[in-house]
Design a protein around this motif. Structure first.
Motif, PDB file in Angstrom:
ATOM      1  N   LEU A 195      -8.446   1.603  -1.293  1.00  0.00           N
ATOM      2  CA  LEU A 195      -9.511   2.384  -0.747  1.00  0.00           C
ATOM      3  C   LEU A 195     -10.326   2.121   0.701  1.00  0.00           C
ATOM      4  CD1 LEU A 195     -11.014   3.374  -4.283  1.00  0.00           C
ATOM      5  CD2 LEU A 195     -10.581   4.943  -2.508  1.00  0.00           C
ATOM      6  N   PHE A 284     -12.505  11.392  -0.057  1.00  0.00           N
ATOM      7  CA  PHE A 284     -12.158  10.603  -1.179  1.00  0.00           C
ATOM      8  C   PHE A 284     -12.502  10.982  -2.470  1.00  0.00           C
ATOM      9  CE2 PHE A 284     -11.015   7.991   2.406  1.00  0.00           C
ATOM     10  CZ  PHE A 284     -10.436   6.992   2.217  1.00  0.00           C
ATOM     11  N   TYR A 288      -9.787  10.534  -5.188  1.00  0.00           N
ATOM     12  CA  TYR A 288     -10.008   9.456  -6.169  1.00  0.00           C
ATOM     13  C   TYR A 288     -10.818   9.598  -7.190  1.00  0.00           C
ATOM     14  CZ  TYR A 288      -7.296   6.696  -2.663  1.00  0.00           C
ATOM     15  OH  TYR A 288      -6.610   6.433  -1.632  1.00  0.00           O
TER      16      TYR A 288
END
Length: 311
Positions: A195, A284, A288
Motif C-alpha cells: 500500500l 485505494f 483495498y
C-alpha cells in the motif's frame, strides 16, 4: 548562559517569541548556483502528525546519552526541529543552544516543552543557518544534526561548521538505527508495504504529469566516510531496544503524505497535491476497502547506535 561566551554578537540580536533571530536567510533554497537546502517552515505542522507533542521514549534515551556526554557543558542541537532532542535534554537539565531555520519548528518545540511541563530555562532557541553557524570557534561540548544532513546540498559544509564550533575533545553525536537481525520475520507486513509503495508511486506519477518532481539532496551522502576525514577519532554506544510496535497507515504515513509533511514535497503546489491525493484516497478505498487506512505495520524496535566523532 552568558551569550557573549558563545555568540560573536556585534549587537543585541532581535528576539521574537523568545527566539533569537540570528539569520536573515530564507527558509528554503532549492534552485540557483549556491548551496541549497530544505527548511521545514511549511512542513513543520505536519512533520510528526498527531504525535508532534509527544516526547518519545527513544528520544528520552538518546537525550540521556547526550546529557551524560555534555555534563556541565553546552549541547548544540543543530536543526533542532520540533525538539525531539532539545526537549528531553532540557528535562535532563543540561545547557542547550537549539537552532533551526524554521520559526514554525521552533514554535512547536516551545509548545512541546510546555505541554510536557518541561522548562526551557537552560535552552537558548535561535533561528540560525546550519551552513553558517553563528557561534564562536571551540565553544560547545557536544553537537547533533539529527535528520538534517540529507536536506542540504552541501552536507560537508555543515560538518565542517560543527567541527569548528566544537571544543577540542568535544563530540559530534550521530544517531543511527541498528537492524535487529531477523526480528521483523515474525510479522507479515506485505500488504502494508504494498500500500505504501503503491500510494507513493501513484502520487508522484500523478505529479510528474504536471512536471513536478520530488526535491531531494544528499540522500546518498556517506557521513561516516567524511567524518573520518575531519575528526580525530570516533566511538559508538548501543542502546538495546526490542519492544513491539504497531502503526496504522492513518496514524503515520497517510497523514504525513496527504498533508505534505515529507521533505521531498516542499515544492508541490497545494492545489495539484489536493487533487491527486483526493483521487488516490478514493481509488485505494475501492481497491483495498473503505477501511484500508487501518492496515498497520507491525515491527520490533531496532537498537539505537550512537556514534560520537571526537575533535
Amino acid at each position: 548562559m552568558n551569550l557573549s561566551d558563545y555568540f560573536d554578537l556585534k549587537a543585541i540580536p532581535k528576539e521574537t517569541n523568545r527566539i533569537l533571530q540570528l539569520t536573515d536567510a530564507p527558509d528554503l533554497v532549492t534552485d540557483g548556483g549556491g548551496d541549497k537546502y530544505i527548511g521545514y517552515e511549511h512542513i513543520g505542522a505536519n512533520y510528526s502528525g498527531n504525535r508532534r507533542y509527544i516526547v518519545e521514549e527513544r528520544d528520552r534515551l538518546i537525550a540521556g546519552e547526550i546529557a551524560a556526554l555534555t555534563g556541565g557543558g553546552v549541547f548544540l542541537d543543530l536543526g533542532c526541529g520540533d525538539g525531539c532532542l532539545t526537549v528531553p535534554c532540557a528535562a535532563d537539565g543540561i545547557k542547550i543552544i537549539a537552532g533551526d531555520i524554521s520559526k514554525t519548528m521552533l514554535r512547536i518545540l516551545q509548545e512541546k516543552a510546555g505541554k510536557n511541563g518541561i522548562s526551557l530555562e537552560n535552552a537558548v532557541l535561535c533561528r540560525m543557518n546550519a551552513l553558517d553557524i553563528p557561534l564562536k570557534d571551540n565553544c560547545v561540548d557536544t553537537a547533533a544534526a539529527n535528520s538534517v544532513l540529507h536536506l542540504i546540498s552541501n552536507p560537508q559544509k555543515v560538518i565542517d561548521e560543527i567541527y569548528r564550533v566544537l571544543k577540542v575533545g568535544g563530540g559530534f553525536v550521530c544517531v543511527d538505527d541498528a537492524p535487529g537481525g531477523e526480528r521483523e520475520d515474525a510479522f507479515d507486513n506485505a500488504l502494508y508495504n504494498e500500500l505504501v509503495s503503491r500510494f507513493y508511486r501513484e502520487y508522484w506519477s500523478g505529479l510528474n504529469q504536471y512536471g513536478v518532481k520530488p526535491q531531494k539532496f544528499s540522500w546518498r551522502f556517506d557521513r561516516h566516510a567524511y567524518c573520518m576525514k575531519v575528526f580525530e577519532r570516533w566511538e559508538t554506544r548501543t542502546i538495546p531496544r526490542g519492544n513491539t510496535y504497531k502503526i496504522p497507515l492513518k496514524e503515520g504515513f497517510l497523514p504525513r503524505l496527504t498533508d505534505r509533511g515529507f521533505s521531498d514535497q516542499v515544492n508541490v503546489p497545494q492545489e495539484i497535491h489536493r487533487e491527486i491525493v483526493d483521487t488516490l484516497l478514493e481509488k485505494f478505498a475501492n481497491w483495498y476497502g473503505e477501511d484500508f487506512a487501518d492496515i498497520a505495520y507491525m515491527g520490533t524496535e531496532e537498537d539505537i547506535v550512537i556514534t560520537i566523532y571526537r575533535k
